[in-house]
Design an enzyme around this catalytic site. Structure first.
Site, PDB file in Angstrom:
ATOM      1  NE  ARG A  43       5.276  28.212  -9.465  1.00 45.88           N
ATOM      2  CZ  ARG A  43       6.207  28.454 -10.363  1.00 45.88           C
ATOM      3  NH1 ARG A  43       7.498  29.631 -10.531  1.00 45.88           N
ATOM      4  NH2 ARG A  43       6.329  27.929 -11.666  1.00 45.88           N
ATOM      5  CG  ASP A 152      18.823  26.444  -9.577  1.00 44.86           C
ATOM      6  OD1 ASP A 152      19.345  26.097 -11.211  1.00 44.86           O
ATOM      7  OD2 ASP A 152      18.441  26.801  -9.024  1.00 44.86           O
TER       8      ASP A 152
HETATM    9  C1  SAM Z   1      15.397  27.705 -17.209  1.00 39.65           C
HETATM   10  S1  SAM Z   1      16.244  26.808 -16.054  1.00 39.65           S
HETATM   11  C2  SAM Z   1      18.654  26.772 -17.283  1.00 39.65           C
HETATM   12  C3  SAM Z   1      18.478  25.457 -16.905  1.00 39.65           C
HETATM   13  C4  SAM Z   1      18.957  24.947 -17.642  1.00 39.65           C
HETATM   14  N1  SAM Z   1      20.957  26.052 -17.413  1.00 39.65           N
HETATM   15  C5  SAM Z   1      18.739  25.129 -18.894  1.00 39.65           C
HETATM   16  O1  SAM Z   1      19.343  25.773 -20.051  1.00 39.65           O
HETATM   17  O2  SAM Z   1      17.790  23.274 -19.079  1.00 39.65           O
HETATM   18  C6  SAM Z   1      16.633  28.593 -15.073  1.00 39.65           C
HETATM   19  C7  SAM Z   1      17.256  28.579 -13.504  1.00 39.65           C
HETATM   20  O3  SAM Z   1      18.267  29.624 -13.151  1.00 39.65           O
HETATM   21  C8  SAM Z   1      17.679  29.395 -11.864  1.00 39.65           C
HETATM   22  N2  SAM Z   1      18.043  30.712 -11.189  1.00 39.65           N
HETATM   23  C9  SAM Z   1      17.430  31.889 -10.904  1.00 39.65           C
HETATM   24  N3  SAM Z   1      18.422  32.900 -10.461  1.00 39.65           N
HETATM   25  C10 SAM Z   1      19.184  32.268 -10.416  1.00 39.65           C
HETATM   26  C11 SAM Z   1      20.560  32.755  -9.626  1.00 39.65           C
HETATM   27  N4  SAM Z   1      20.295  34.312  -9.510  1.00 39.65           N
HETATM   28  N5  SAM Z   1      21.943  32.868  -9.361  1.00 39.65           N
HETATM   29  C12 SAM Z   1      21.858  31.085  -9.793  1.00 39.65           C
HETATM   30  N6  SAM Z   1      20.466  30.415 -10.397  1.00 39.65           N
HETATM   31  C13 SAM Z   1      19.775  31.113 -10.829  1.00 39.65           C
HETATM   32  C14 SAM Z   1      16.782  28.968 -11.530  1.00 39.65           C
HETATM   33  O4  SAM Z   1      16.568  28.549 -10.142  1.00 39.65           O
HETATM   34  C15 SAM Z   1      16.865  27.869 -12.667  1.00 39.65           C
HETATM   35  O5  SAM Z   1      16.717  26.547 -12.322  1.00 39.65           O
END
Ligand code: SAM
Length: 280
Positions: A43, A152
């Site tokens: 990445r 996000d």
């Molecule tokens: C696996 S996805 C989950 C998406 C959705 N909530 C679901 O359960 O299907 C995790 C998301 O958390 C976001 N994320 C990670 N660290 C974060 C932070 N510090 N603040 C906000 N979002 C964050 C990532 O960018 C990602 O899009």
């Protein structure tokens, strides 16, 4: 110093991986275990190429300096995991529809307001699923003071969510009658969220582990499948802040593999697996 991943042109030392680990933790609260080192290599290499930097060290120096602050955001984006789907962890939506939206509808019809938050919304399938549940249960939602906030840390996924167009293949899990009501077919086997439902959802980039630029409280917060990437301290601090942002009687939904440990301090009550209610 050990060179770990020589493939793909750039040399990649343990120190480089540690630097990326530190940045991810400091900027986003994200833990990158050693098992992710190859993923990190591929990445970050992408970003090194995109920015024309010469090496890991050169790139990491750049994002650590003042000039590289925009690129730092891009680095955080590529370090996030964005897996999601429509109506993921379906029991949450069943609970929302059966136990939360009917009461919320009463409050709204009496002139109150309703606020829902998808706090790590990824590419938007979660807030759009919430919006479809809302429209199905509260058909007059657009005439009431009801809004869904979708945030996000990754600005690229937030933009995908806002655009709200998905491969037709991906929406197969959405009941046909809801596809007919809330989605519009497009060319190239794509579907788009329909114009009406779009009025319910606002997308914004937001880092959950930094200050939040809004003051209000929420009736419903979905914060699912994100704290798995955080350490215990970051996770517990976030649960407290989210609980503070719930109205009394409001609901917090967390991922099926997650758990709120501090329910007493947070004034929460577990009402179903991975669903918590704020005490009144
Ligand atoms: C696996 S996805 C989950 C998406 C959705 N909530 C679901 O359960 O299907 C995790 C998301 O958390 C976001 N994320 C990670 N660290 C974060 C932070 N510090 N603040 C906000 N979002 C964050 C990532 O960018 C990602 O899009």
């Amino acid at each position: 110093m050990t060179t770990m991943e020589p493939q793909g042109g750039f040399s990649y030392s343990e120190a480089d991986f540690r630097r990326v680990q530190d940045i991810a933790r400091r900027e986003a609260g994200i833990n990158l275990p050693i098992s992710k080192r190859s993923l990190v290599f591929s990445r970050v290499s992408r970003r090194i190429r995109a920015t024309g930097r010469a090496s890991f060290r050169d790139y990491l120096d750049y994002v650590s300096g003042r000039e590289g602050q925009d690129e730092l955001k891009e680095l955080i984006c590529v370090l996030t995991t964005n897996v999601t789907q429509f109506f993921r962890e379906k029991s949450h939506f069943e609970h929302l529809e059966a136990h939360v939206l009917p009461q919320l509808g009463e409050k709204l019809r009496a002139g109150g307001r309703g606020r829902l938050w998808s706090a790590a919304c990824s590419t938007g399938q979660e807030p759009w699923s919430m919006a479809m549940s809302v429209m199905a249960e509260l058909p007059d939602a657009l005439r009431m003071d009801l809004k869904i906030l979708a945030t996000d840390i990754n600005h690229a996924v937030v933009e995908t969510g806002r655009i709200g167009q998905y491969p037709a293949e991906e929406v197969r899990s959405v009941p046909q009658r809801w596809q007919d009501a809330y989605m519009e077919p497009m060319e190239m086997e794509q579907v788009s969220m329909a114009r009406e439902i779009r009025r319910l959802v606002t997308f914004r980039p937001l880092n959950l582990n930094r200050e939040w630029p809004f003051k209000g409280q929420f009736d419903v917060i979905f914060c699912r499948n994100v704290v798995i990437y955080f350490d215990d301290e970051t996770r517990n601090a976030l649960w407290k802040r989210l609980a503070d942002r719930l109205v009394p009687g409001g609901f917090l939904y967390v991922g099926h593999s997650e758990r709120v440990d501090c329910i007493r301090e947070c004034h929460l009550e577990a009402v179903a697996p991975t669903i918590y209610m704020k005490k009144g």
